[in-house]
Structure formats: structure tokens, C-alpha cells
Design a protein around this motif. Structure first.
Motif, PDB file in Angstrom:
ATOM      1  N   ALA A 124       5.876  -9.064  -6.859  1.00 57.52           N
ATOM      2  CA  ALA A 124       4.625  -8.784  -6.324  1.00 57.52           C
ATOM      3  C   ALA A 124       3.408  -9.397  -7.030  1.00 57.52           C
ATOM      4  O   ALA A 124       2.617 -10.129  -6.817  1.00 57.52           O
ATOM      5  N   ARG A 125       3.743  -9.054  -8.499  1.00 57.14           N
ATOM      6  CA  ARG A 125       2.727  -9.210  -9.409  1.00 57.14           C
ATOM      7  C   ARG A 125       2.799 -10.891  -9.544  1.00 57.14           C
ATOM      8  O   ARG A 125       1.727 -11.620 -10.076  1.00 57.14           O
ATOM      9  N   ALA A 126       3.950 -11.413  -9.624  1.00 53.33           N
ATOM     10  CA  ALA A 126       4.149 -12.892  -9.661  1.00 53.33           C
ATOM     11  C   ALA A 126       3.349 -13.537  -8.575  1.00 53.33           C
ATOM     12  O   ALA A 126       2.735 -14.522  -9.008  1.00 53.33           O
ATOM     13  N   ALA A 127       3.635 -13.067  -7.581  1.00 49.84           N
ATOM     14  CA  ALA A 127       2.788 -13.752  -6.238  1.00 49.84           C
ATOM     15  C   ALA A 127       1.489 -13.617  -6.336  1.00 49.84           C
ATOM     16  O   ALA A 127       0.531 -14.558  -5.929  1.00 49.84           O
ATOM     17  N   TYR A 128       1.107 -12.534  -6.806  1.00 53.09           N
ATOM     18  CA  TYR A 128      -0.500 -12.168  -6.848  1.00 53.09           C
ATOM     19  C   TYR A 128      -1.100 -12.995  -8.017  1.00 53.09           C
ATOM     20  O   TYR A 128      -2.094 -13.649  -7.577  1.00 53.09           O
ATOM     21  N   ASP A 129      -0.458 -13.150  -9.195  1.00 50.06           N
ATOM     22  CA  ASP A 129      -0.883 -14.181 -10.400  1.00 50.06           C
ATOM     23  C   ASP A 129      -1.188 -15.427  -9.711  1.00 50.06           C
ATOM     24  O   ASP A 129      -2.208 -16.127  -9.996  1.00 50.06           O
ATOM     25  N   TYR A 130      -0.223 -16.049  -8.973  1.00 53.09           N
ATOM     26  CA  TYR A 130      -0.139 -17.089  -8.579  1.00 53.09           C
ATOM     27  C   TYR A 130      -1.078 -17.599  -7.550  1.00 53.09           C
ATOM     28  O   TYR A 130      -1.803 -18.507  -7.823  1.00 53.09           O
ATOM     29  N   ALA A 131      -1.399 -16.778  -6.756  1.00 50.19           N
ATOM     30  CA  ALA A 131      -2.286 -16.814  -5.788  1.00 50.19           C
ATOM     31  C   ALA A 131      -3.857 -16.736  -6.261  1.00 50.19           C
ATOM     32  O   ALA A 131      -4.450 -17.522  -5.759  1.00 50.19           O
ATOM     33  N   LEU A 132      -3.847 -15.831  -7.219  1.00 54.37           N
ATOM     34  CA  LEU A 132      -5.202 -15.851  -7.656  1.00 54.37           C
ATOM     35  C   LEU A 132      -5.518 -16.957  -8.564  1.00 54.37           C
ATOM     36  O   LEU A 132      -6.861 -17.577  -8.189  1.00 54.37           O
ATOM     37  N   ASP A 133      -4.797 -17.615  -9.310  1.00 52.83           N
ATOM     38  CA  ASP A 133      -5.073 -18.931 -10.091  1.00 52.83           C
ATOM     39  C   ASP A 133      -5.489 -19.906  -8.706  1.00 52.83           C
ATOM     40  O   ASP A 133      -6.431 -20.784  -9.215  1.00 52.83           O
ATOM     41  N   TYR A 134      -4.115 -19.982  -7.914  1.00 57.53           N
ATOM     42  CA  TYR A 134      -4.460 -20.930  -6.917  1.00 57.53           C
ATOM     43  C   TYR A 134      -6.125 -20.748  -6.288  1.00 57.53           C
ATOM     44  O   TYR A 134      -6.774 -21.763  -5.952  1.00 57.53           O
ATOM     45  N   ALA A 135      -6.512 -19.575  -5.900  1.00 57.27           N
ATOM     46  CA  ALA A 135      -7.859 -19.323  -5.083  1.00 57.27           C
ATOM     47  C   ALA A 135      -8.825 -19.692  -5.993  1.00 57.27           C
ATOM     48  O   ALA A 135      -9.886 -20.193  -5.424  1.00 57.27           O
ATOM     49  N   LYS A 136      -8.664 -19.657  -7.157  1.00 57.55           N
ATOM     50  CA  LYS A 136      -9.784 -19.981  -8.147  1.00 57.55           C
ATOM     51  C   LYS A 136      -9.898 -21.501  -8.296  1.00 57.55           C
ATOM     52  O   LYS A 136     -11.287 -22.087  -8.716  1.00 57.55           O
ATOM     53  N   SER A 137      -8.886 -22.269  -8.144  1.00 61.21           N
ATOM     54  CA  SER A 137      -8.976 -23.671  -8.506  1.00 61.21           C
ATOM     55  C   SER A 137      -9.212 -24.440  -7.205  1.00 61.21           C
ATOM     56  O   SER A 137      -9.536 -25.606  -7.117  1.00 61.21           O
ATOM     57  N   ARG A 138      -8.669 -23.877  -6.121  1.00 60.12           N
ATOM     58  CA  ARG A 138      -8.845 -24.663  -4.720  1.00 60.12           C
ATOM     59  C   ARG A 138     -10.262 -24.568  -4.056  1.00 60.12           C
ATOM     60  O   ARG A 138     -10.674 -23.565  -4.010  1.00 60.12           O
ATOM     61  N   VAL A 139     -10.710 -25.752  -3.978  1.00 58.30           N
ATOM     62  CA  VAL A 139     -11.961 -25.767  -3.474  1.00 58.30           C
ATOM     63  C   VAL A 139     -12.004 -26.109  -2.093  1.00 58.30           C
ATOM     64  O   VAL A 139     -11.190 -26.973  -1.432  1.00 58.30           O
ATOM     65  N   ALA A 140     -12.747 -25.233  -1.366  1.00 58.29           N
ATOM     66  CA  ALA A 140     -13.183 -25.814   0.034  1.00 58.29           C
ATOM     67  C   ALA A 140     -14.693 -25.241   0.460  1.00 58.29           C
ATOM     68  O   ALA A 140     -15.121 -24.212  -0.016  1.00 58.29           O
ATOM     69  N   PHE A 141     -15.253 -26.124   1.275  1.00 56.54           N
ATOM     70  CA  PHE A 141     -16.648 -25.820   1.655  1.00 56.54           C
ATOM     71  C   PHE A 141     -17.697 -25.785   0.393  1.00 56.54           C
ATOM     72  O   PHE A 141     -18.438 -25.058   0.532  1.00 56.54           O
ATOM     73  N   GLY A 142     -17.139 -26.531  -0.375  1.00 55.55           N
ATOM     74  CA  GLY A 142     -17.870 -26.586  -1.673  1.00 55.55           C
ATOM     75  C   GLY A 142     -17.799 -25.662  -2.772  1.00 55.55           C
ATOM     76  O   GLY A 142     -18.517 -25.481  -3.872  1.00 55.55           O
ATOM     77  N   GLU A 143     -16.919 -24.700  -2.534  1.00 54.27           N
ATOM     78  CA  GLU A 143     -16.691 -23.641  -3.903  1.00 54.27           C
ATOM     79  C   GLU A 143     -15.174 -23.200  -3.640  1.00 54.27           C
ATOM     80  O   GLU A 143     -14.664 -23.638  -2.609  1.00 54.27           O
ATOM     81  N   ALA A 144     -14.880 -22.587  -4.937  1.00 56.88           N
ATOM     82  CA  ALA A 144     -13.317 -21.993  -4.702  1.00 56.88           C
ATOM     83  C   ALA A 144     -13.319 -21.055  -3.680  1.00 56.88           C
ATOM     84  O   ALA A 144     -14.131 -20.241  -3.225  1.00 56.88           O
ATOM     85  N   ILE A 145     -12.025 -21.214  -3.133  1.00 58.77           N
ATOM     86  CA  ILE A 145     -11.895 -20.341  -1.967  1.00 58.77           C
ATOM     87  C   ILE A 145     -12.023 -18.764  -2.228  1.00 58.77           C
ATOM     88  O   ILE A 145     -12.047 -17.906  -1.531  1.00 58.77           O
ATOM     89  N   ALA A 146     -11.673 -18.573  -3.871  1.00 56.86           N
ATOM     90  CA  ALA A 146     -11.519 -17.177  -4.058  1.00 56.86           C
ATOM     91  C   ALA A 146     -13.162 -16.545  -4.256  1.00 56.86           C
ATOM     92  O   ALA A 146     -13.409 -15.261  -4.332  1.00 56.86           O
ATOM     93  N   GLN A 147     -14.148 -17.520  -3.877  1.00 60.41           N
ATOM     94  CA  GLN A 147     -15.391 -16.900  -3.680  1.00 60.41           C
ATOM     95  C   GLN A 147     -15.898 -16.641  -2.491  1.00 60.41           C
ATOM     96  O   GLN A 147     -16.963 -16.190  -2.063  1.00 60.41           O
ATOM     97  N   ARG A 148     -14.964 -16.725  -1.563  1.00 58.50           N
ATOM     98  CA  ARG A 148     -14.931 -16.146  -0.415  1.00 58.50           C
ATOM     99  C   ARG A 148     -14.396 -14.797  -0.087  1.00 58.50           C
ATOM    100  O   ARG A 148     -13.204 -14.591  -0.441  1.00 58.50           O
ATOM    101  N   GLN A 149     -15.113 -13.896   0.451  1.00 61.56           N
ATOM    102  CA  GLN A 149     -14.584 -12.361   0.502  1.00 61.56           C
ATOM    103  C   GLN A 149     -13.342 -12.403   1.508  1.00 61.56           C
ATOM    104  O   GLN A 149     -12.235 -11.589   1.001  1.00 61.56           O
ATOM    105  N   ALA A 150     -13.040 -13.418   2.260  1.00 62.50           N
ATOM    106  CA  ALA A 150     -11.655 -13.253   3.166  1.00 62.50           C
ATOM    107  C   ALA A 150     -10.570 -13.405   2.087  1.00 62.50           C
ATOM    108  O   ALA A 150      -9.729 -12.883   2.214  1.00 62.50           O
ATOM    109  N   ILE A 151     -10.860 -14.125   1.028  1.00 65.79           N
ATOM    110  CA  ILE A 151      -9.641 -14.315   0.027  1.00 65.79           C
ATOM    111  C   ILE A 151      -9.869 -13.355  -1.085  1.00 65.79           C
ATOM    112  O   ILE A 151      -8.547 -12.775  -1.255  1.00 65.79           O
TER     113      ILE A 151
END
Lengths: 362, 404
Positions: free
Chosen positions: A248-275
Motif C-alpha cells: 500500500a505504501r508503494a502505491a501511495y508514494d507513487y500516487a502522491l508523486d504523480y499527483a504533485k507533478s500532473r497538471v490539470a486546469f492550471g495546477e497540480a491535481i494534488a492541489q485539488r481536494q478530491a485528490i
């Protein structure tokens, strides 16, 4: 006193296993999964970690003492690297640790030294059976008493390294009670079937095993006449729950890094509460599972009856790992479904936990 | 070391309050729920005597004790009291949330001056006032002002949802820590905590809220009208230069108190699981941990799930408290345990009503009350959503600007 921090010794160990997992296990995980096998060199490369010798006392050729807590820390790190690889590296413990925990003195002296050498010693356990209502305390495989020993009959599945293992610990029911038997490679009546094809854990060689009139001597019944397997089942549940935390930690780490680098609607998707909230919940659930694992392992290390703690840890971890790996795929969106990213493999691997028992032990 | 061995210091403190929970709380729970806002004096007096006699606070534990287990002991004590009754527990005398704010933000002199009263004389309470009619989670938006006038601060504004406000300001010689801004243009940096003592002219309790649950506990509205307090009642420094300092004090308070809220939640959850198991056992339904999973009934699975979730949340809570005792920053862990405990207690108590059927819904049994009491734990001291936000910012390394 309550304590939530590994000892300095454990921290050093965790650091070296973490490095190994990152350098050796993780880079090979994808190709191993695609090819359906682990490189032989990988198994040998773990020798310096001395997984087993560190758990076995000097009297049996090792240099340490078994601790379920330490084992759980170890397992989490390995699984973070790759679950198939982790299970392969832990496989020798499927025989060695039950012998240490529940074996007779003679069994310990006969079997344990072989696990303390440099090389990888393939070993295996046959607990699972191919039926929906499987339970380790209600086995369909039978061990019938005959003069001087037992005759084993039944079908087992998900038996790791069955074809290569020098020793296999076969679980069977003796008059309704689950017991375990040390069966040597090539014993008459032990038939290793086809390699199994599963949804996940594809790199791990798992086999179906048929027991047809397989005769074992009384001396090879784990723990002798009165030997039970409760301690072994508990330690197995802790091991699987710890592996689930790592996966689970592996998946979490990967998803967290991805969410910080993937940009949608002008900002990282991690900046959205849904993510961000999904990640927050994953982090919380992973931490909770880890603490349940530690408590269960600690209970076992105290020599206390940990049936309840082990069940709680596994029950929680089984669900947690599925939810966490599923969320990781979700956070990557369509990309999560593509095999170029590891999260779909982790979801497939994560599904294994709720249906598996006895394929790892710490 | 990883260890789950309960130290004797904690065991002894739990033993002290277990009898209180069983004898003075559980049997009185329904009565004080229905009589809303009435003070359970038997309980108050007993707890006050206990804390005077033992020198231990049963409401706040941010002060380090000799054994280094103050916070861990406190979550155990609170869990036990809340098992007795969550509403009555919140009526417990002592420095409570107000005390936690003073501990987190005050100087040594202020701690001495404001907290000594909680170790002597008749029972007293302390409360903390943050929320205002127009703002809850967005604490930086508060409008209550503090204006310096010579050797005084003059406070003006309206606060709501002040837990034990009436007891702190009207029923005892207690105090209220009130958050106000000394520079509305400075946002969070202007937020400062002030101590308003009971009897200060210009402070008035104007209303007691009528609530879904924890009805024994008073939730007050407080109006400050030209309320003049000594300059020395500003906790910590009046410096506005550090843009995060004022707000930081509020957050440090929550780091200390969120594990307590989680513990209270889990006391209710344990009460529910225990009584549920007891009553279901009479009907032949029992969880057997060594029973094959496929042979468990749906109800047994539910019970097992409740126990598992409860234990998970409890260990998170214990860890957050342990970190506090170690002096480690625990913002992340405090919010984690609060989120988890809030979720778990809500789910467990709702399930409790469900599994008991019409009996669960009836006011003859406590399940419906526990469900009503439970919900507050997902709301106060940071809703589940605000705490998820705190966790998310921590794990992602985002500021409040980057993750709104």
C-alpha cells in the motif's frame, strides 16, 4: 511503556532493506511481472541481508533471535520494492520459521543450519486449498495416522517454489485439527502440478500440489505428536499484513508523486481536494494498519496468545491494501490502467491479500 | 522501542476513573441527556476532589509529568470517562481546552497566574472561544477585535459554540481563552489569544445551544462588549511581524487537544461495541476470533469490523499522544487520529442502532444516544474535512495557499 519507534538496531536494518528494495527489487518488478518469473540472481543478491540467519539462534547456525516486530518491519520494506520478490525472498522462512517456532529440538537441529548459509534455499509451504470456503483451521487435506507416521491426501494451491523446494511444509487435518508436516522433495505421493496463472503475483512461481498417499514419518510432523500450528498461523497473518502495508505504501508514494507533478486546469491535481483527500485517507489508513501490525507482532513476541490481534491486523490490512492500491490507480486516472505505470500491477497484487494465507511468515 | 505494554502510571490513573465512569456517569447518562445543560454535580465534585487529591488534571495533559506519559495517560482517562458518558465527561471541571491553549501559547508567568486556580478551591472550568457566527473552519476570518488602550486590551465581538462557556464564566471562577484579531488587515498574523476571567465586565453568555447530542454539555454563545482586560492577559507576544505566529498558537492548541477528542470518540465507540456484544450474546451471536471467516454471519462480520476499526483508531490516537509526550511535532498524527476516530465512532454507533433494530432506536437503550453523542466528534475541533486538509497539506508539503 508504550513505544512507537523502532530501536536503533531495527532502524539500521530497515535502512538497509529499504535500500535493497529500491535498488534491487523495484527496478525488476515490472519485467518480472511481464515475464512471469524472477531473475535467479535476485534471490542470491539478498544474501547479505541475512534475512533468516538473523532470526535464528547460534545453536542452529544463525546469529540472532527471531522477532516478529523486526520481521514485520523487514517485510514492509521488501513489499514496498516488489511483492512477488518479497514473497520469494521470504519463502525459505516458510519452513525455517515454523520449525523454529513449533518444531522439535531434533527438527531444529536437522533443518535450520541449512538455512544459515550464503545461498538461497528454496523452501515452501502448502496451506491454501482451491475452494471458496478455505480456512486454515478447517482443512480438507487429511493426514491419516498409520504405523510410524502419516499418510497425506488432498489438493493444495498457491504453493510457492513447489517444484524447486527442498522442503515443503504441508498443512493437513489430523482428526479435525490442523497440523503441519515436513515433506522432502521427491517424497512418493507428492505431485507438483502445473504452474498457476494468477491475476497478480505473476513473477512468483506458484503451483498446485496433489498429495496422493504421501507417507511421512512421525518424526516429520511439526512439533511431534502434540505439535500445533496456531503460533505459525498467527505469525503468518502478521507477515501478510506487514507485506500489505508495504504494498500500500508503494502505491501511495507513487500516487502522491504523480499527483504533485500532473497538471490539470492550471495546477497540480494534488492541489485539488478530491485528490488530496484521497491521499490523506490513504496515509491515515496505512499508518493505522502499520500500528495494528506492530501490536500483533509485539503480542506474539511476548509469547502471548495473539489470535485476536493477528486477526484484527490482517482483517484491516486486507481491506486497506485493496482500497489504497485502487485509489492509486484512480489518482493516475487512465494512466493508472496502463501497464507502463506500476499501480495496476500493485492493484492486482493487492487483491491477493484477502484470499491468501500462509504464503509468508515472519 | 516498539512496545504496547501499558505502564503502571497509566493503569493507575485509569483505575482511578473507571469507577467514576461506571457509578456516576453511566447510570446518570440518560437523565442528564434529557435535562439538557444541568450540571452533574456528583460527577463534578468527585472529579474535582480526585484531581486535587492526586494533583493530576483529568481534562488537559499538555504539561509534561515525571514519567513522560501525561498525554498518553490523558487519552486513556478520557476514553474511560467518555465510555461512561461523553456529555457528562465534557462537564468535567478543570482547565480543559482553555488550559490547553494557555499551555500552548502562554508564558511561564501566565501559566502560573491562570492555571493555579485549577489546583485549589472549588471546581472551576476553562473554555476556549474561537468560532463566530459567520466563520467556523476558516478561523483566520474571525472578526472579534482587541484594541490596545493604555494598560488594557478592549475586546468586542461575538463568539459561538463555546464548549463549557457557561460553566467557565457563570458557574465558576473560571476563565475563557478568546481568539481575537489585533490587526484585521494582518489576517492570521493578527490572531491572538486573550484570557477573559469570569466576572469581567463586558462579557456575557447570551445563549445555550440545544443540540443533537452531548446535551449535558453546555455550548454557549458569548458576547464581548467593550470588555476590558489587563494588557498582560494577551497570551504570548503581541508581535505581528511573524505572519504565522498567532494562528500557529491556535494550531498548537489543536495538536494537543485533537487526540483528546479522538479518545473521547473512541470511548463512545467502545461502549457501543461492548454493550452490543453483551446483548447479542444473549441471542447466541458471538464473535469467535478463531472461527472460519466464511462461517461468520453478517452480524458477526460487522462486529469484527467494528472492533478492528476501533482498535486501528485507538492506536493512531495513542501514537499521537505518545509523540506529544516525546516532544515531537504531531500535527499530522493528531489530525490522522481525529479523522479516523471521527469516522469510526460515527460508523460504529450508527451500526449499533442498526444491529439492535427497534431496540437500538428506542430511548430505553443507550444506542441512539451514543449515536447522537458520537457525531460531534466529526465536527468540533476541526471537522473531518478540515483535518483531512491538515493531513493532505502535511504529506504533500503544501501551504494553505497551494491547497485550499
Amino acid at each position: 511503556m508504550f513505544g512507537f519507534e523502532p530501536s536503533d538496531e531495527q532502524k539500521t536494518l530497515v535502512k538497509s532493506v529499504r535500500r535493497f528494495a529500491a535498488r534491487e527489487l523495484r527496478p525488476l518488478a515490472h519485467d518480472s511481472d511481464e515475464r512471469g518469473e524472477l531473475p535467479g540472481a535476485l534471490l542470491e543478491s539478498a544474501a547479505p541481508l541475512a534475512l533468516l540467519p538473523a532470526s535464528l539462534p547460534e545453536a542452529y547456525g544463525g546469529f540472532g533471535q527471531r522477532s516478529a516486530v523486526t520481521g514485520a518491519l523487514f517485510a514492509e520494506e521488501l513489499a514496498w520494492g516488489d511483492l512477488s520478490g518479497a514473497l520469494a525472498l521470504l519463502a525459505p522462512g516458510l519452513v525455517a520459521l515454523p520449525v523454529l517456532l513449533a518444531g522439535t529440538e531434533a527438527q531444529k537441529h536437522e533443518l535450520l543450519p541449512a538455512f544459515c548459509g550464503e545461498g538461497y534455499v528454496p523452501a515452501s509451504a502448502a496451506l491454501l486449498e482451491p475452494r471458496a470456503d478455505f480456512d486454515p483451521r478447517v482443512l480438507q487435506a487429511r493426514a491419516r495416522r498409520v504405523s510410524g507416521g502419516y499418510v497425506l491426501e488432498g489438493t493444495k494451491c498457491n504453493v510457492p517454489f513447489a517444484a524447486e523446494a527442498e522442503w515443503m511444509l504441508v498443512y493437513a487435518s489430523v482428526e479435525g485439527e490442523s497440523r503441519a508436516f515436513l515433506v522432502r522433495r521427491g517424497t512418493d505421493g507428492l505431485h507438483v502440478g502445473e504452474r498457476e496463472q494468477n491475476m497478480g503475483l505473476r513473477a512468483l512461481p506458484l503451483y498446485k500440489v496433489e498429495l496422493r498417499g504421501c507417507v511421512v514419518s512421525s518424526a516429520l510432523c511439526l512439533g511431534g505428536e502434540g505439535g500445533g500450528v496456531e503460533a505459525v498461523l498467527g505469525a503468518s497473518r502478521v507477515a501478510l499484513a506487514a507485506l500489505a502495508v508495504g504494498q500500500a505504501r508503494a502505491a501511495y508514494d507513487y500516487a502522491l508523486d504523480y499527483a504533485k507533478s500532473r497538471v490539470a486546469f492550471g495546477e497540480a491535481i494534488a492541489q485539488r481536494q478530491a485528490i488530496a483527500f484521497m491521499l490523506a485517507e490513504m496515509a491515515t489508513e496505512i499508518e493505522a494498519a502499520r500500528l495494528l501490525v506492530w501490536e500483533a507482532a509485539w503480542t506474539l513476541d511476548q509469547g502471548a496468545d495473539g489470535t485476536r490481534e493477528c486477526l484484527l491486523a490482517k482483517t484491516f490490512a486486507d481491506e486497506m491494501v485493496l482500497a489504497a492500491t485502487d485509489r492509486a490507480v484512480q489518482i493516475l486516472g487512465g494512466h493508472g490502467y496502463i501497464r507502463d505505470h506500476p499501480v495496476e500491477m500493485w492493484l492486482r497484487n493487492g487483491r491477493a491479500f484477502a484470499v491468501m494465507e500462509g504464503i509468508a511468515i515472519v | 522501542m516498539i512496545s504496547f505494554e501499558m505502564p503502571d502510571e497509566i493503569r493507575e490513573r485509569v483505575d482511578l476513573v473507571r469507577g467514576v465512569a461506571r457509578e456516576l456517569m453511566r447510570p446518570a447518562a440518560r437523565e442528564f441527556d434529557e435535562r439538557e445543560h444541568e450540571i452533574p454535580w456528583d460527577f463534578v465534585t468527585r472529579m474535582w476532589d480526585l484531581s486535587l487529591k492526586t494533583g493530576q488534571s483529568f481534562r488537559s495533559g499538555t504539561r509534561r509529568d515525571g514519567a513522560g506519559v501525561a498525554a498518553q495517560a490523558l487519552v486513556h482517562v478520557i476514553e474511560t470517562l467518555s465510555w461512561g458518558d461523553a456529555g457528562i465527561y465534557l462537564c468535567g471541571p478543570g482547565a480543559g481546552l482553555g488550559g490547553a491553549a494557555i499551555e500552548a501559547t502562554g508564558t511561564a508567568e501566565q501559566k502560573q497566574r491562570f492555571l493555579t486556580r485549577y489546583r485549589e478551591g472549588p471546581p472551576k472550568w476553562a473554555c476556549m472561544a474561537m468560532t463566530e457566527p459567520h466563520c467556523g473552519s476558516d478561523t483566520a476570518a474571525i472578526r472579534t477585535t482587541a484594541v490596545r488602550d493604555g494598560e488594557s486590551w478592549v475586546l468586542n465581538g461575538e463568539k459561538i459554540f463555546v464548549t463549557t462557556g457557561h460553566k467557565a464564566l457563570v458557574d465558576s471562577e473560571g476563565l475563557m481563552v478568546v481568539w481575537a484579531t489585533i490587526d484585521p488587515a494582518a489576517g492570521r498574523a493578527g490572531m491572538k489569544p486573550f484570557v477573559v476571567e469570569a466576572g469581567t465586565p463586558g462579557v456575557r453568555v447570551t445563549k445555550l445551544e440545544r443540540k443533537m447530542g452531548i446535551r449535558a454539555s453546555d455550548t454557549a454563545s458569548v458576547v464581548l462588549e467593550n470588555c476590558r482586560i489587563p494588557a498582560a492577559n494577551l497570551l504570548g507576544s503581541a508581535e505581528v511581524s511573524d505572519p504565522r505566529k498567532g494562528f500557529k498558537g491556535a494550531m498548537a492548541t489543536f495538536d494537543a487537544t485533537r487526540p483528546s477528542v479522538a479518545a473521547s470518540a473512541l470511548g463512545i465507540a467502545r461502549a457501543t461495541v461492548e454493550l452490543l456484544k453483551e446483548l447479542l450474546a444473549l441471542q447466541g451471536i458471538e464473535v469467535r476470533y478463531d472461527r472460519p471467516r466464511h462461517l461468520l454471519t453478517a452480524i458477526e462480520r460487522d462486529l469484527l469490523d467494528m472492533e478492528t476499526q476501533l482498535r486501528a483508531a485507538w492506536l493512531l490516537t495513542l501514537k499521537a499522544a505518545w509523540m506529544m509526550d516525546k516532544g515531537l511535532p504531531n500535527t499530522l498524527e493528531s489530525s490522522m487520529c481525529k479523522v479516523k476516530a471521527g469516522d469510526v465512532v460515527t460508523r460504529v454507533t450508527q451500526k449499533g442502532v442498526e444491529l439492535m433494530g427497534p431496540l437500538g432506536y428506542s430511548r430505553e437503550l443507550p444506542f441512539e444516544k451514543w449515536m447522537r453523542d458520537a457525531k460531534i466528534n466529526d465536527l468540533f475541533e476541526g471537522t473531518g474535512q478540515i483535518n483531512r486538509l491538515v493531513i493532505a497539506r502535511r504529506i504533500l508539503g503544501y501551504s494553505s495557499r497551494e491547497l485550499k
